[in-house]
Design an enzyme around this catalytic site. Structure first.
Site, PDB file in Angstrom:
ATOM      1  N   LYS A 140     -17.352   2.134   5.901  1.00  0.00           N
ATOM      2  CA  LYS A 140     -17.056   2.287   7.326  1.00  0.00           C
ATOM      3  C   LYS A 140     -17.613   3.624   7.812  1.00  0.00           C
ATOM      4  CE  LYS A 140     -13.335   2.762  10.695  1.00  0.00           C
ATOM      5  NZ  LYS A 140     -11.882   2.854  10.924  1.00  0.00           N
TER       6      LYS A 140
ATOM      7  N   THR B  65       0.824  -1.208   0.000  1.00  0.00           N
ATOM      8  CA  THR B  65       0.000   0.000   0.000  1.00  0.00           C
ATOM      9  C   THR B  65       0.853   1.250   0.000  1.00  0.00           C
ATOM     10  OG1 THR B  65      -1.687  -1.218   1.254  1.00  0.00           O
ATOM     11  CG2 THR B  65      -1.904   1.170   1.156  1.00  0.00           C
TER      12      THR B  65
ATOM     13  N   LEU C 225       5.414   2.051   7.165  1.00  0.00           N
ATOM     14  CA  LEU C 225       5.995   1.445   8.366  1.00  0.00           C
ATOM     15  C   LEU C 225       7.458   1.804   8.561  1.00  0.00           C
ATOM     16  CD1 LEU C 225       4.377  -2.113   8.173  1.00  0.00           C
ATOM     17  CD2 LEU C 225       3.652  -0.163   9.549  1.00  0.00           C
TER      18      LEU C 225
ATOM     19  N   ILE D 123       9.151 -10.781  -1.152  1.00  0.00           N
ATOM     20  CA  ILE D 123       9.083 -10.119   0.150  1.00  0.00           C
ATOM     21  C   ILE D 123       7.619  -9.795   0.434  1.00  0.00           C
ATOM     22  CG2 ILE D 123       9.762  -8.118   1.519  1.00  0.00           C
ATOM     23  CD1 ILE D 123      12.272  -7.913  -0.167  1.00  0.00           C
TER      24      ILE D 123
END
Length: 496
Positions: free
Chosen positions: A77, A14, A330, A41
Site C-alpha cells: 500500500k 488482530t 475496538l 466468537i
C-alpha cells in the site's frame, strides 16, 4: 498493587494476538502471559489496510517479509485514492510520501504555488514518488541516500490470516492460549480491580493485569468497570458498514480506493487472493437495502460471500486504562477506517502500554499519562477524518450538505483557517499524520491557500522553474526501472 507477574489478554483477533506477540517479544519470560479466546466468537475483521508504522511492529517481531506476505496474502500500500469526495467525478491521492523537497523554513508547496503563477502547470502529486509508483502500478524498496527517493509504504493484508500468523508465532514463543467464553468477571472487594475471569465450565483465569481485546462488547473496560463512552457521532455520523469479499483483480493495485457515495463511502482493498470491499454509511440518510445495493453495484469483481452488516458508534472510552484493565482495539473505541487507522490504534495502544509497563505495580502517574496520550491520539485522528467530510462541494444529497455545516472542533478549525490564509501547516505533538498528509487532503478537497511563504519571493522566477523541473525529473527517474507490483510480491515470496 504488588508486582505485575501475570498478564491476561481477553480476546483473539488482530488486537489480541498483536498484543500477545508484542508483550511476549518485549518482556519475554519476565511476566506470565495467557490469552483467552473462543473460536465460536467471530471477529469484526474489516481492518485490512494499514499505515507505515506497521512495518515497525513486523520488524520488532522479527518477521521475514516474504513469509509475512505469503502467510497473510498481503499486498503493498502506497496511498489511498479518494474518489468523488470533493465533487463527483474528481479524485486525489493521500500518499505516504511527501511532494517535492521542503526548504528549511517553508514546505515545498509554497514554491509549487508560486510556480503555478508562473505557468508551471504540473499537479502537486507529480512531485510525489508514491503517487507516480501507484499510478504506474510499480513497487520495490529503493536503496538510496537521497531523501527525495524515499518510498514509504504499508500493507494490505487479510486480518484473519494476520491474527492466525501472530498466534502461531506467539504460541511457539510460549504464550498460553485458553479456549473458552467468559461467564463472570471476578473483582477484588478492596479496590475493585479485576481478580480473575470465570469461564463457562467454571475454570478460573487469574491475573494482575488484564488486556481487554473483547471488541465492541468491551467485557472488562465497560461491562465490568463501567468506564463510559464519548459519542462522536455528531461529527462522524456514519454508523453502519456492509462488508463483502470479492474475487481478486487480474492485477493488484498498490493503493486503497475510497469512493464517496450518497451517504458515506466505499472501500476497496486489494489482496493476493481476493478484494476486500465495504460500504460505510449513515443509517439516518440511507437504508441497509439501499446501501447494500450501492455496494454490490460498485464491485469490480464477483462477490465471494453474502454481505455482512456491522453496526458501530464512533467515539472512544473515556479512559482506556482503568484500574488493572487496559482496552486495546475496538473495546477502546472506534473510528471508521477511512484512513486505515484501526490496526494502528491497536499497535499504538500496546506500544504505549509497554513503554509505561507497571512491572512493580500500578501507579497513578503512568495510568494518567497513558490515558492522556490515548485521548490526544484519538482526537487528532478524529479531526483528520472530519476534515475529509466537511471540505466537500457535493450537492447531490442532504448528507454531504449537512457535513459542510458541522460545528468543527476548535483545533481543526484553526488548522483549516491557518492553511486557508497563507498555506501554513504545523504538526501537533505526536500527531500520527505528517504535514504532507494534511496538505494532500486539504488541497485535494479544494482548500486553496490565499498566499504563500515570503521566502519564495526571494528566488528568481528562473530559479523556481528550474528547481521544480529538476525535482520532477528526480522523482520520475526510478519508475522505468521498478518492477510491477505483482512481480515484486512474487519475487519476495519466492526468496523468503
Amino acid at each position: 498493587m504488588n508486582k505485575i507477574q501475570n498478564v491476561v489478554v481477553l480476546g483473539g483477533g488482530t488486537a489480541g494476538w498483536m498484543s500477545a506477540a508484542l508483550i511476549k517479544k518485549v518482556l519475554g519470560n519476565s511476566v506470565g502471559l495467557t490469552l483467552v479466546e473462543s473460536d465460536s466468537i467471530g471477529t469484526v475483521g474489516v481492518g485490512e489496510a494499514t499505515i507505515p508504522p506497521i512495518r515497525l511492529v513486523n520488524k520488532v517481531l522479527g518477521l521475514n517479509e516474504g513469509e509475512f506476505l505469503r502467510e497473510t496474502k498481503a499486498t503493498i500500500k502506497l496511498a489511498i485514492r479518494f474518489e468523488n469526495w470533493k465533487q463527483q467525478g474528481e479524485s486525489y491521492y493521500h500518499t505516504f510520501g511527501a511532494p517535492g523537497k521542503s526548504m528549511a523554513f517553508c514546505h515545498f508547496h509554497h514554491m509549487w504555488m508560486k510556480g503555478r503563477e508562473q505557468g508551471v502547470a504540473r499537479d502537486l502529486w507529480d512531485y510525489d514518488l508514491n503517487y507516480l509508483c501507484a499510478e504506474a502500478g510499480k513497487f520495490a524498496q529503493i536503496q538510496s541516500a537521497d531523501p527525495m527517493l524515499e518510498l514509504p509504504f504499508a500493507y494490505h493484508f487479510d486480518a484473519g490470516l494476520y491474527a492466525q500468523y501472530l498466534r502461531k508465532l506467539s504460541e511457539k514463543a510460549g504464550v498460553k492460549r485458553i479456549e473458552g467464553k467468559v461467564e463472570r468477571v471476578l473483582r477484588n472487594e478492596r479496590d475493585g480491580t479485576v481478580k480473575a475471569l470465570q469461564l463457562e465450565g467454571g475454570q478460573l483465569v487469574d491475573g494482575d493485569l488484564f488486556i481487554d481485546c473483547s471488541g465492541f462488547s468491551a467485557l472488562l473496560i465497560e461491562k465490568a468497570l463501567g468506564t463510559g463512552y464519548d459519542d462522536w457521532s455528531h461529527l462522524l455520523p456514519c454508523d453502519t458498514a456492509i462488508a463483502v469479499p470479492s474475487e481478486r483483480r487480474e492485477t493488484t493495485r498498490p493503493f486503497t480506493r475510497s469512493m464517496a457515495h450518497k451517504a458515506g463511502w466505499q472501500w476497496q482493498i486489494p489482496l493476493q487472493h481476493r478484494n476486500g470491499n465495504g460500504h460505510v454509511f449513515c443509517s439516518r440518510y440511507m437504508s441497509d437495502d439501499e446501501a447494500q445495493s450501492i455496494l454490490l453495484n460498485n464491485l469490480e469483481t464477483k462477490p465471494l460471500a453474502d454481505p455482512k452488516v456491522i453496526r458501530f458508534t464512533t467515539g472512544r472510552r473515556r479512559k482506556q486504562w482503568v484500574k488493572n484493565v487496559v482496552a486495546i482495539g475496538l473495546s477502546s473505541g472506534f473510528l471508521e477506517p477511512l484512513e486505515s487507522t484501526s490496526i494502528h490504534l491497536i499497535q499504538s495502544g500496546i506500544v504505549r502500554l509497554l513503554q509505561l509497563f507497571p512491572h512493580n505495580g500500578l501507579h497513578p502517574a503512568s495510568v494518567n499519562e497513558y490515558n492522556e496520550q490515548s485521548e490526544r491520539e484519538f482526537l487528532q485522528i478524529r479531526d483528520f477524518l472530519v476534515l475529509h467530510y466537511t471540505l466537500n462541494e457535493r450537492n447531490d444529497s442532504q448528507f454531504w450538505k449537512d457535513m459542510r455545516e458541522l460545528e468543527l472542533p476548535p483545533l481543526l478549525k484553526h488548522k483549516m483557517d491557518l492553511f486557508r490564509e497563507n498555506g501554513k501547516l504545523f504538526r501537533d505533538q505526536n500527531d500520527l499524520f505528517l504535514e504532507s498528509s494534511w496538505l494532500q487532503v486539504m488541497l485535494g478537497q479544494g482548500l486553496i491557500p490565499g498566499d504563500y511563504h515570503p521566502l519564495v519571493n526571494t528566488m528568481s522566477d528562473e530559479h523556481i522553474r528550474n528547481t521544480l523541473n529538476r525535482i520532477s525529473e528526480i522523482k520520475a527517474q526510478p519508475i522505468a526501472e521498478l518492477p510491477y507490483h505483482d512481480d515484486y510480491l512474487a519475487h519476495v515470496m519466492r526468496s523468503a
